[in-house]
Design a protein around this motif. Structure first.
Motif, PDB file in Angstrom:
ATOM      1  N   THR A  57      38.995   1.656  24.214  1.00 45.93           N
ATOM      2  CA  THR A  57      39.793   2.680  24.895  1.00 45.93           C
ATOM      3  C   THR A  57      38.970   3.325  26.004  1.00 45.93           C
ATOM      4  OG1 THR A  57      39.110   4.337  23.240  1.00 45.93           O
ATOM      5  CG2 THR A  57      41.251   3.271  22.916  1.00 45.93           C
ATOM      6  N   GLY A  58      39.666   3.748  27.063  1.00 48.27           N
ATOM      7  CA  GLY A  58      39.034   4.471  28.158  1.00 48.27           C
ATOM      8  C   GLY A  58      39.621   5.866  28.253  1.00 48.27           C
ATOM      9  N   TRP A  59      38.781   6.854  28.632  1.00 49.62           N
ATOM     10  CA  TRP A  59      39.209   8.248  28.606  1.00 49.62           C
ATOM     11  C   TRP A  59      38.710   8.994  29.837  1.00 49.62           C
ATOM     12  CZ3 TRP A  59      41.964   9.715  24.193  1.00 49.62           C
ATOM     13  CH2 TRP A  59      41.915   8.811  23.122  1.00 49.62           C
ATOM     14  N   ILE A  60      39.442  10.033  30.193  1.00 47.25           N
ATOM     15  CA  ILE A  60      39.013  10.978  31.220  1.00 47.25           C
ATOM     16  C   ILE A  60      39.005  12.371  30.599  1.00 47.25           C
ATOM     17  CG2 ILE A  60      39.623  12.114  33.391  1.00 47.25           C
ATOM     18  CD1 ILE A  60      38.557   9.373  33.873  1.00 47.25           C
ATOM     19  N   GLY A  61      37.861  13.038  30.714  1.00 48.11           N
ATOM     20  CA  GLY A  61      37.756  14.417  30.249  1.00 48.11           C
ATOM     21  C   GLY A  61      37.726  15.365  31.430  1.00 48.11           C
ATOM     22  N   GLU A  62      38.619  16.345  31.431  1.00 52.48           N
ATOM     23  CA  GLU A  62      38.670  17.375  32.482  1.00 52.48           C
ATOM     24  C   GLU A  62      38.797  18.736  31.807  1.00 52.48           C
ATOM     25  OE1 GLU A  62      38.300  17.316  35.666  1.00 52.48           O
ATOM     26  OE2 GLU A  62      38.451  15.182  36.185  1.00 52.48           O
ATOM     27  N   GLY A  63      37.771  19.560  31.941  1.00 52.90           N
ATOM     28  CA  GLY A  63      37.811  20.864  31.288  1.00 52.90           C
ATOM     29  C   GLY A  63      37.900  20.694  29.786  1.00 52.90           C
ATOM     30  N   SER A  64      38.933  21.255  29.177  1.00 56.45           N
ATOM     31  CA  SER A  64      39.104  21.150  27.729  1.00 56.45           C
ATOM     32  C   SER A  64      40.088  20.053  27.337  1.00 56.45           C
ATOM     33  CB  SER A  64      39.592  22.493  27.166  1.00 56.45           C
ATOM     34  OG  SER A  64      40.859  22.832  27.739  1.00 56.45           O
ATOM     35  N   THR A  65      40.510  19.231  28.314  1.00 60.04           N
ATOM     36  CA  THR A  65      41.533  18.203  28.067  1.00 60.04           C
ATOM     37  C   THR A  65      40.935  16.809  28.132  1.00 60.04           C
ATOM     38  OG1 THR A  65      43.220  19.623  29.068  1.00 60.04           O
ATOM     39  CG2 THR A  65      43.758  17.292  28.811  1.00 60.04           C
ATOM     40  N   ILE A  66      41.364  15.960  27.204  1.00 53.13           N
ATOM     41  CA  ILE A  66      40.966  14.556  27.188  1.00 53.13           C
ATOM     42  C   ILE A  66      42.220  13.695  27.257  1.00 53.13           C
ATOM     43  CG2 ILE A  66      39.914  12.712  25.836  1.00 53.13           C
ATOM     44  CD1 ILE A  66      38.056  14.753  24.614  1.00 53.13           C
ATOM     45  N   LYS A  67      42.221  12.731  28.179  1.00 52.04           N
ATOM     46  CA  LYS A  67      43.401  11.879  28.376  1.00 52.04           C
ATOM     47  C   LYS A  67      42.994  10.411  28.279  1.00 52.04           C
ATOM     48  CE  LYS A  67      46.972  10.748  31.794  1.00 52.04           C
ATOM     49  NZ  LYS A  67      47.483  11.034  33.166  1.00 52.04           N
ATOM     50  N   LYS A  68      43.778   9.633  27.527  1.00 50.74           N
ATOM     51  CA  LYS A  68      43.521   8.197  27.404  1.00 50.74           C
ATOM     52  C   LYS A  68      44.100   7.464  28.612  1.00 50.74           C
ATOM     53  CE  LYS A  68      44.339   6.221  23.393  1.00 50.74           C
ATOM     54  NZ  LYS A  68      45.070   5.560  22.285  1.00 50.74           N
ATOM     55  N   ILE A  69      43.306   6.597  29.241  1.00 53.30           N
ATOM     56  CA  ILE A  69      43.766   5.849  30.411  1.00 53.30           C
ATOM     57  C   ILE A  69      43.683   4.334  30.209  1.00 53.30           C
ATOM     58  CG2 ILE A  69      43.171   7.690  32.036  1.00 53.30           C
ATOM     59  CD1 ILE A  69      40.629   6.041  32.728  1.00 53.30           C
ATOM     60  N   LEU A  70      43.074   3.897  29.106  1.00 49.04           N
ATOM     61  CA  LEU A  70      42.930   2.466  28.832  1.00 49.04           C
ATOM     62  C   LEU A  70      43.033   2.239  27.334  1.00 49.04           C
ATOM     63  CD1 LEU A  70      42.043  -0.508  29.560  1.00 49.04           C
ATOM     64  CD2 LEU A  70      39.693   0.273  29.206  1.00 49.04           C
ATOM     65  N   GLU A  71      43.727   1.171  26.947  1.00 51.27           N
ATOM     66  CA  GLU A  71      43.863   0.861  25.530  1.00 51.27           C
ATOM     67  C   GLU A  71      43.973  -0.640  25.349  1.00 51.27           C
ATOM     68  OE1 GLU A  71      46.387   3.177  22.478  1.00 51.27           O
ATOM     69  OE2 GLU A  71      47.699   1.561  23.189  1.00 51.27           O
ATOM     70  N   ILE A  72      43.066  -1.209  24.559  1.00 54.31           N
ATOM     71  CA  ILE A  72      43.121  -2.622  24.194  1.00 54.31           C
ATOM     72  C   ILE A  72      43.262  -2.692  22.682  1.00 54.31           C
ATOM     73  CG2 ILE A  72      41.904  -4.834  24.160  1.00 54.31           C
ATOM     74  CD1 ILE A  72      40.573  -4.025  26.773  1.00 54.31           C
ATOM     75  N   LYS A  73      44.301  -3.354  22.236  1.00 51.11           N
ATOM     76  CA  LYS A  73      44.645  -3.371  20.818  1.00 51.11           C
ATOM     77  C   LYS A  73      43.898  -4.476  20.067  1.00 51.11           C
ATOM     78  CE  LYS A  73      48.197  -0.345  20.612  1.00 51.11           C
ATOM     79  NZ  LYS A  73      48.285   0.764  19.649  1.00 51.11           N
ATOM     80  N   PHE A  74      43.633  -4.217  18.786  1.00 47.36           N
ATOM     81  CA  PHE A  74      43.142  -5.235  17.871  1.00 47.36           C
ATOM     82  C   PHE A  74      44.208  -6.337  17.762  1.00 47.36           C
ATOM     83  CE2 PHE A  74      42.638  -7.031  13.632  1.00 47.36           C
ATOM     84  CZ  PHE A  74      41.275  -7.206  13.552  1.00 47.36           C
ATOM     85  N   PRO A  75      43.869  -7.609  17.676  1.00 45.20           N
ATOM     86  CA  PRO A  75      42.547  -8.182  17.386  1.00 45.20           C
ATOM     87  C   PRO A  75      41.692  -8.481  18.609  1.00 45.20           C
ATOM     88  CG  PRO A  75      44.143  -9.931  17.384  1.00 45.20           C
ATOM     89  CD  PRO A  75      44.908  -8.652  17.670  1.00 45.20           C
TER      90      PRO A  75
END
Length: 201
Positions: free
Chosen positions: A88-106
């Protein structure tokens, strides 16, 4: 007729294997739910309303970001599996975290590394030994490794021809035809094992 009969029998066998795998996964999920109820809610007396569930990778990112001292940051979480995701990829801004990338198992680099750890004669959690072994080798298997991972716009995918979904995504017959039989654990650096580890690294 013989060919169609063989295909039909093989299909039934694969269906039974699939049903068995799904039944096992469901059992594991139900068991976890039961353990959670008995341990946390019954034995400890914790109020259910005070129990919150958080996403596995979100917890990784939160721990790294909120303790970093940064007011903005990008994060990348890569492991074998957590709540259905492997990367997963994330962006943190201030007190907020947002997911911007997701690769599922398997589709998981953790699966790739773990299966090769076992292929080289080590055990799960010995991945650090494989990382160390890589320093003694040459990337002579790099072209073969390129067959195992397919890059795409979303990031990557494992070539599931080499990982059998009906056996927990362990190595398939196609993999062994490509790389040969599993190697035996040894107590000295072997060239083949070191080269495979280096190519994977």
């Amino acid at each position: 007729k013989t060919t169609r009969s063989a295909w039909f029998l093989a299909s039934i066998r694969r269906f039974r294997e699939t049903k068995g795998l799904l039944r096992y996964r469901l059992h594991q999920m139900m068991r976890f739910s039961g353990d959670l109820n008995s341990v946390f809610f019954y034995k400890t007396g914790i109020d259910r309303k005070k129990f919150y569930r958080y996403d596995h990778h979100f917890c990784h990112m939160s721990h790294a970001y909120y303790l970093s001292g940064f007011t903005s940051a990008a994060g990348l979480c890569i492991d074998m599996l957590g709540d259905g995701c492997s990367t997963t990829g994330w962006i943190g801004e201030g007190s907020t975290i947002k997911k911007i990338l997701e690769i599922k198992f398997p589709h998981s680099l953790g699966v790739l590394y773990n299966r090769f750890t076992q292929y080289l004669g080590f055990k799960t959690f010995d991945e650090y030994k494989v990382m160390g072994l890589a320093a003694y080798g040459q990337p002579t298997y790099l072209e073969k490794f390129k067959k195992l991972i397919c890059l795409n716009e979303a990031g990557y995918r494992l070539n599931l021809e080499y990982f059998d979904p009906l056996k927990g995504y362990y190595l398939s017959d196609a993999f062994y035809r490509e790389f040969g039989p599993p190697l035996k654990k040894c107590h000295k650096v072997e060239e083949t094992a070191a080269n495979i580890a280096c190519s994977m690294q």
